[in-house]
Design a protein around this motif. Structure first.
Motif, PDB file in Angstrom:
ATOM      1  N   SER A 188       0.589  -1.224  -0.105  1.00  0.00           N
ATOM      2  CA  SER A 188      -0.080   0.184   0.254  1.00  0.00           C
ATOM      3  C   SER A 188       0.665   1.122   0.201  1.00  0.00           C
ATOM      4  O   SER A 188       1.975   1.240   0.852  1.00  0.00           O
ATOM      5  N   HIS A 189       0.546   1.567  -1.099  1.00  0.00           N
ATOM      6  CA  HIS A 189       1.147   3.202  -0.858  1.00  0.00           C
ATOM      7  C   HIS A 189       0.665   4.565  -0.231  1.00  0.00           C
ATOM      8  O   HIS A 189      -0.068   4.868  -0.651  1.00  0.00           O
ATOM      9  N   PRO A 190       1.256   5.043   0.759  1.00  0.00           N
ATOM     10  CA  PRO A 190       0.312   5.922   1.448  1.00  0.00           C
ATOM     11  C   PRO A 190      -0.169   7.304   0.653  1.00  0.00           C
ATOM     12  O   PRO A 190       0.944   7.885  -0.556  1.00  0.00           O
ATOM     13  N   ALA A 191      -1.191   8.023   1.224  1.00  0.00           N
ATOM     14  CA  ALA A 191      -1.888   9.424   0.788  1.00  0.00           C
ATOM     15  C   ALA A 191      -0.455  10.178   0.940  1.00  0.00           C
ATOM     16  O   ALA A 191      -0.534  10.387   1.896  1.00  0.00           O
ATOM     17  N   GLY A 192      -0.414  10.726  -0.385  1.00  0.00           N
ATOM     18  CA  GLY A 192       1.390  12.313   0.796  1.00  0.00           C
ATOM     19  C   GLY A 192       2.597  11.700   0.106  1.00  0.00           C
ATOM     20  O   GLY A 192       3.261  12.376   0.586  1.00  0.00           O
ATOM     21  N   ALA A 193       2.874  10.277   0.194  1.00  0.00           N
ATOM     22  CA  ALA A 193       3.845  10.144   0.147  1.00  0.00           C
ATOM     23  C   ALA A 193       4.735  10.052  -0.893  1.00  0.00           C
ATOM     24  O   ALA A 193       4.279  10.117  -2.103  1.00  0.00           O
ATOM     25  N   SER A 194       6.244  10.691  -0.734  1.00  0.00           N
ATOM     26  CA  SER A 194       7.222  10.757  -2.050  1.00  0.00           C
ATOM     27  C   SER A 194       7.439   9.192  -2.503  1.00  0.00           C
ATOM     28  O   SER A 194       7.493   8.258  -1.947  1.00  0.00           O
ATOM     29  N   VAL A 195       8.401   9.973  -3.659  1.00  0.00           N
ATOM     30  CA  VAL A 195       8.762   8.474  -4.217  1.00  0.00           C
ATOM     31  C   VAL A 195      10.307   8.420  -3.472  1.00  0.00           C
ATOM     32  O   VAL A 195      11.259   9.245  -3.707  1.00  0.00           O
ATOM     33  N   PRO A 196      10.338   6.390  -2.753  1.00  0.00           N
ATOM     34  CA  PRO A 196      11.682   6.468  -3.029  1.00  0.00           C
ATOM     35  C   PRO A 196      12.436   6.493  -3.268  1.00  0.00           C
ATOM     36  O   PRO A 196      12.666   6.298  -5.006  1.00  0.00           O
ATOM     37  N   ASP A 197      13.318   7.025  -2.975  1.00  0.00           N
ATOM     38  CA  ASP A 197      15.634   6.727  -4.158  1.00  0.00           C
ATOM     39  C   ASP A 197      15.229   5.410  -4.647  1.00  0.00           C
ATOM     40  O   ASP A 197      14.752   4.861  -4.367  1.00  0.00           O
ATOM     41  N   ALA A 198      16.236   5.852  -4.820  1.00  0.00           N
ATOM     42  CA  ALA A 198      16.249   4.786  -5.981  1.00  0.00           C
ATOM     43  C   ALA A 198      17.601   3.451  -5.070  1.00  0.00           C
ATOM     44  O   ALA A 198      16.531   2.421  -5.588  1.00  0.00           O
ATOM     45  N   ALA A 199      17.806   3.569  -4.192  1.00  0.00           N
ATOM     46  CA  ALA A 199      18.457   2.939  -3.044  1.00  0.00           C
ATOM     47  C   ALA A 199      17.161   1.891  -2.978  1.00  0.00           C
ATOM     48  O   ALA A 199      17.021   1.000  -2.259  1.00  0.00           O
ATOM     49  N   LEU A 200      15.820   2.626  -2.445  1.00  0.00           N
ATOM     50  CA  LEU A 200      14.943   2.112  -1.694  1.00  0.00           C
ATOM     51  C   LEU A 200      14.065   1.494  -2.443  1.00  0.00           C
ATOM     52  O   LEU A 200      13.051   0.760  -2.087  1.00  0.00           O
ATOM     53  N   LEU A 201      14.178   2.011  -4.327  1.00  0.00           N
ATOM     54  CA  LEU A 201      13.429   1.375  -4.479  1.00  0.00           C
ATOM     55  C   LEU A 201      13.401  -0.001  -5.110  1.00  0.00           C
ATOM     56  O   LEU A 201      12.964  -1.053  -5.278  1.00  0.00           O
ATOM     57  N   ASP A 202      14.815   0.094  -5.128  1.00  0.00           N
ATOM     58  CA  ASP A 202      15.334  -1.468  -5.097  1.00  0.00           C
ATOM     59  C   ASP A 202      15.209  -2.384  -3.991  1.00  0.00           C
ATOM     60  O   ASP A 202      14.940  -3.517  -4.523  1.00  0.00           O
ATOM     61  N   ARG A 203      15.239  -2.048  -3.042  1.00  0.00           N
ATOM     62  CA  ARG A 203      14.630  -2.494  -1.356  1.00  0.00           C
ATOM     63  C   ARG A 203      13.217  -3.048  -1.958  1.00  0.00           C
ATOM     64  O   ARG A 203      12.909  -4.631  -1.762  1.00  0.00           O
ATOM     65  N   LEU A 204      12.688  -2.371  -2.599  1.00  0.00           N
ATOM     66  CA  LEU A 204      10.939  -2.607  -2.824  1.00  0.00           C
ATOM     67  C   LEU A 204      10.988  -3.913  -4.190  1.00  0.00           C
ATOM     68  O   LEU A 204      10.248  -4.683  -3.795  1.00  0.00           O
ATOM     69  N   ALA A 205      11.909  -3.283  -5.130  1.00  0.00           N
ATOM     70  CA  ALA A 205      11.650  -4.493  -5.860  1.00  0.00           C
ATOM     71  C   ALA A 205      12.157  -5.536  -5.355  1.00  0.00           C
ATOM     72  O   ALA A 205      11.277  -7.423  -6.255  1.00  0.00           O
ATOM     73  N   ALA A 206      13.026  -5.688  -4.555  1.00  0.00           N
ATOM     74  CA  ALA A 206      13.355  -7.275  -3.949  1.00  0.00           C
ATOM     75  C   ALA A 206      12.498  -8.032  -3.637  1.00  0.00           C
ATOM     76  O   ALA A 206      12.267  -8.941  -3.240  1.00  0.00           O
ATOM     77  N   LEU A 207      11.508  -7.153  -2.940  1.00  0.00           N
ATOM     78  CA  LEU A 207      10.481  -8.003  -2.667  1.00  0.00           C
ATOM     79  C   LEU A 207       8.951  -8.356  -3.946  1.00  0.00           C
ATOM     80  O   LEU A 207       8.033  -9.473  -3.227  1.00  0.00           O
ATOM     81  N   CYS A 208       9.234  -7.994  -5.137  1.00  0.00           N
ATOM     82  CA  CYS A 208       8.901  -8.420  -5.818  1.00  0.00           C
ATOM     83  C   CYS A 208       7.231  -8.888  -5.952  1.00  0.00           C
ATOM     84  O   CYS A 208       6.365  -9.356  -6.036  1.00  0.00           O
ATOM     85  N   PRO A 209       6.508  -7.352  -5.560  1.00  0.00           N
ATOM     86  CA  PRO A 209       5.243  -7.350  -5.131  1.00  0.00           C
ATOM     87  C   PRO A 209       3.749  -7.301  -5.810  1.00  0.00           C
ATOM     88  O   PRO A 209       4.535  -7.780  -7.662  1.00  0.00           O
ATOM     89  N   ASP A 210       2.723  -8.141  -5.628  1.00  0.00           N
ATOM     90  CA  ASP A 210       2.449  -8.401  -6.696  1.00  0.00           C
ATOM     91  C   ASP A 210       1.360  -7.457  -7.366  1.00  0.00           C
ATOM     92  O   ASP A 210       1.056  -6.962  -8.446  1.00  0.00           O
ATOM     93  N   HIS A 211       1.518  -5.736  -6.778  1.00  0.00           N
ATOM     94  CA  HIS A 211       0.166  -5.059  -6.476  1.00  0.00           C
ATOM     95  C   HIS A 211       1.066  -3.871  -6.076  1.00  0.00           C
ATOM     96  O   HIS A 211       1.587  -4.319  -4.479  1.00  0.00           O
ATOM     97  N   VAL A 212       0.561  -2.386  -6.158  1.00  0.00           N
ATOM     98  CA  VAL A 212       0.625  -1.441  -5.520  1.00  0.00           C
ATOM     99  C   VAL A 212      -0.434  -0.811  -5.346  1.00  0.00           C
ATOM    100  O   VAL A 212      -1.320  -0.742  -6.219  1.00  0.00           O
ATOM    101  N   ARG A 213      -1.331  -0.892  -4.414  1.00  0.00           N
ATOM    102  CA  ARG A 213      -2.517  -0.492  -3.690  1.00  0.00           C
ATOM    103  C   ARG A 213      -2.912   1.176  -3.298  1.00  0.00           C
ATOM    104  O   ARG A 213      -1.748   1.804  -2.632  1.00  0.00           O
ATOM    105  N   VAL A 214      -3.253   1.532  -3.881  1.00  0.00           N
ATOM    106  CA  VAL A 214      -3.463   3.158  -3.177  1.00  0.00           C
ATOM    107  C   VAL A 214      -5.574   3.436  -2.725  1.00  0.00           C
ATOM    108  O   VAL A 214      -5.960   3.773  -3.411  1.00  0.00           O
ATOM    109  N   GLU A 215      -5.271   4.729  -1.505  1.00  0.00           N
ATOM    110  CA  GLU A 215      -6.767   5.040  -1.348  1.00  0.00           C
ATOM    111  C   GLU A 215      -7.015   6.319  -1.745  1.00  0.00           C
ATOM    112  O   GLU A 215      -6.261   7.096  -1.943  1.00  0.00           O
TER     113      GLU A 215
END
Length: 669
Positions: A271-298
């Motif tokens: 789930s991506h919180p409303a108003g949250a900033s986009v993670p930097d490249a290093a943290l994006l790599d950490r998210l990508a390592a989780l191989c998520p099925d989807h990103v959910r937003v409200e």
């Protein structure tokens, strides 16, 4: 006030925790999961109490507890005294006397009894009121809907003052009550793992008012019958007394890994919180390592920024996954074509924005899902989706399972169905969160039975309720938003997630939104004061890189097709056992308090001797796990097992990752 204590009443054993009675057992069988007093003010806020003058008197087979508790809500105050006793026959009595010098407005003041789902679902139950039978039947296996009458909720059956439950081995548990009428509800409707017997039936119109100088008196008696005899000198559980006060000390949990496949971990999204900033490249790599099925937003129509949806879709595109978009609609007319197009556009062909796999519409209220205004909104949204040529599936979101089960659902009309899950709707202490894990699989099965065809999407799943930690109120001394539980980013969050996934693996849910991307409870980045990260030490540290839960999710990402094996657990532990192509991987979590002896059996069914590669996540390794995750993933120790048996000593909240390579892998290594 002293910590939890083990008390005995003849053959019955229980834990006194503050003024709560927990884990009441006889011969290894649950009698009652918990007895507690609740003070709910006007508006259903829980008013915390301050326990004073606690005196505990014990003999070998009896006890008496006396104490007072004081509650304040603004200028209104309420005090009550408790006398709790247990005698050699096994009878337990809880007497509560409440008074208010100022007057007190309330929705409920009284005693509550929890009956664990695993012990009591499907069991025979009988109820009486003033000596007259009012109900005879069985407690439901699947979730019993909380039906409505005149806009007010009903219990599972009519009010009563005496209740009998038939347990295993001829056990009969009898509850008798004076001072008010009782009612029972199935708390799985709201994320709990229990049936609750409570005072003041919900059909009785509130709120209520205790006049200045007014008083309330209630008395609950618990008796065990049915010829279930046991020598009072024989311990009924694995609790171990460590001092003269019989404080809860070293606990013991025994885990037996079976070889039967019970399911697979479902597709997991973030789930991506409303108003949250986009993670930097290093943290994006950490998210990508989780191989998520989807990103959910409200997106809250009329309040939120539609740009939050585009931000989530942009993040999903970077990760190479789709999105689930939930529109929360304050009223039917708020969903205009302009609003829908702002969410649905631009088209996925743009390349910068991931497609919307599911568009979920949530209309607050208690109307049936298939009725107006929801069905009209769904039709309107489908026309716009079809006009744009998109493949988005349109469905419904609800805040709780209770809202789903109150009316029949046509899965072909709804298409996709989602509801949120939180274990802290009623109480948020760590032990309750763990006990409530027992109900989550039943929730999913009940939702599936109601939906039939269609996509069942569970989420968001979080320790705190999605719009604030009801009933704890919106004020947070730590400055975090009300929907954030800081424990979720720590060891407790990872331990609880282990239990969630072990339960969900046994269901046929289509996808689960299980964690937040960034922010105070996110799986990557965020502040990392040690108290937030899970330690009791206090003090500030630099921002963390990942949360402990990230390690579990990263592990699952490299074994998406792993078989989940059956596990038998004695004691308090959560275990997820995975059979992968390279061997057996077990995630085992304990919750304390204090030291736990964790015994795991069945680690190797292919040879008499083996070694286990063990990685621990606890208070001593927490900083490395959150600030240097690569180092933490390499910090394993090789431990010999005894014919597939391994014993670990863990303290407080801790998680052990245990890997036993297959014979071929060991020989290759």
């Amino acid at each position: 006030m002293r910590g939890p204590q083990v008390l005995r009443a003849g053959p019955v054993e229980l834990v006194l925790d503050g003024l709560d009675l927990r884990d009441i057992r006889i011969g290894g069988h649950e009698v009652v999961q918990q007895v507690f007093m609740a003070v709910r003010s006007f508006g259903w806020d829980t008013v915390p109490g301050r326990v004073q003058d606690l005196v505990v008197t014990t003999t070998g087979d009896s006890f008496e507890v006396r104490a007072t508790s004081h509650h304040a809500m603004g200028d209104e105050q309420l005090g009550w005294s408790a006398v709790i006793s247990g005698d050699p026959t096994g009878e337990i009595r809880y007497v509560m006397d409440a008074t208010s010098a100022t007057g007190f407005r309330y929705e409920r003041v009284g005693l509550n009894v929890l009956h664990g789902i695993r012990a009591w679902r499907g069991r025979a139950v009988r109820a009486w009121l003033a000596g007259r039978p009012v109900h005879e039947g069985r407690l439901p296996e699947l979730v019993g809907p909380q039906e409505l009458l005149g806009g007010r909720e009903l219990g599972l059956f009519p009010p009563f003052d005496r209740l009998e439950l038939d347990g295993p081995d001829g056990l009969i548990v009898e509850l008798t009550f004076s001072g008010d009428e009782l009612e029972m509800e199935d708390q799985r409707n709201y994320g709990d793992g229990s049936f609750k017997t409570y005072t003041t039936p919900l059909q009785r119109p509130g709120p209520f008012h205790l006049a200045p100088g007014g008083s309330l008196r209630q008395a609950l008696t618990i008796r065990v019958g049915g010829g279930h005899e046991q020598d009072a000198r024989t311990p009924t559980t694995d609790r171990r007394a460590v001092d003269d006060h019989e404080a809860v000390g070293i606990q013991r949990s025994v885990v037996r890994i079976g070889d039967t496949v019970v399911g697979h971990v479902p597709p997991l999204g973030l789930s991506h919180p409303a108003g949250a900033s986009v993670p930097d490249a290093a943290l994006l790599d950490r998210l990508a390592a989780l191989c998520p099925d989807h990103v959910r937003v409200e997106h809250i129509v009329g309040e939120g920024d539609p740009g939050d949806v585009l931000a989530a879709r942009g993040l999903a595109a970077t990760l190479g996954v789709g999105t689930i978009v939930e529109l929360r609609v304050p009223e039917a007319g708020a969903v205009t074509e302009e609003v829908l197009r702002a969410v649905l556009d631009p088209a996925p062909e743009d390349g910068r924005f991931a497609p919307i796999d599911h568009l979920l519409i949530d209309v607050p209220g208690i109307e049936p899902i298939d009725g107006e205004p929801t069905s009209g909104l769904l039709d309107h949204a489908r026309l716009i989706v079809a006009d744009g040529g998109g493949a988005t599936r349109v469905g419904v979101a609800r805040d709780s399972l209770a809202d789903v089960l109150r009316a029949p659902i046509d899965g072909q009309v709804v298409g996709s169905l989602s509801y949120a899950h939180s274990p802290s709707v009623h109480r948020s202490d760590a032990r309750t969160l763990v006990e409530n894990l027992a109900g989550i699989a039943d929730e999913v099965r009940s939702a599936r039975a109601a939906l039939g065809t269609g996509s069942l999407l569970l989420g968001p799943v979080s320790m705190a309720t999605r719009h604030g930690p009801y009933p704890d109120g919106p004020t947070r001394a730590d400055g975090l938003p009300p929907s954030a539980d800081p424990r979720e980013a720590g060891l407790l969050g990872a331990a609880w997630l282990t239990g969630c996934l072990a339960e969900l693996a046994r269901t046929d849910v289509d996808a689960v939104t299980i964690a937040t991307t960034v922010g105070p409870t996110g799986v990557v980045g965020g502040a990392a004061g040690r108290a937030v990260a899970g330690s009791a030490a206090g003090g500030a540290t630099p921002d963390r890189v990942v949360s402990p839960a990230w390690h579990l999710l990263a592990d699952l990402a490299v074994s998406l097709d792993a078989d989940v094996l059956d596990v038998a657990v004695e004691g308090t532990a959560s275990v997820l056992a995975l059979r992968t192509v390279t061997g057996l991987v077990v995630w085992a979590a304990v919750y304390g308090p204090g030291e736990t002896e964790l015994v795991i059996e069945g680690l190797d069914v292919q040879a008499d001797t083996a070694v286990a590669h063990v990685r621990l996540f606890d208070d001593t390794t927490l900083e490395t796990a959150t600030h240097d995750p690569d180092a933490a993933r390499g910090a394993t120790r090789v431990v010999p097992t005894d014919a597939g048996r391994l014993t670990l000593r863990l303290r407080d909240v801790a998680i052990a990752r245990i890997e036993v390579p297959s014979i071929g892998e060991r020989e290759h290594a």
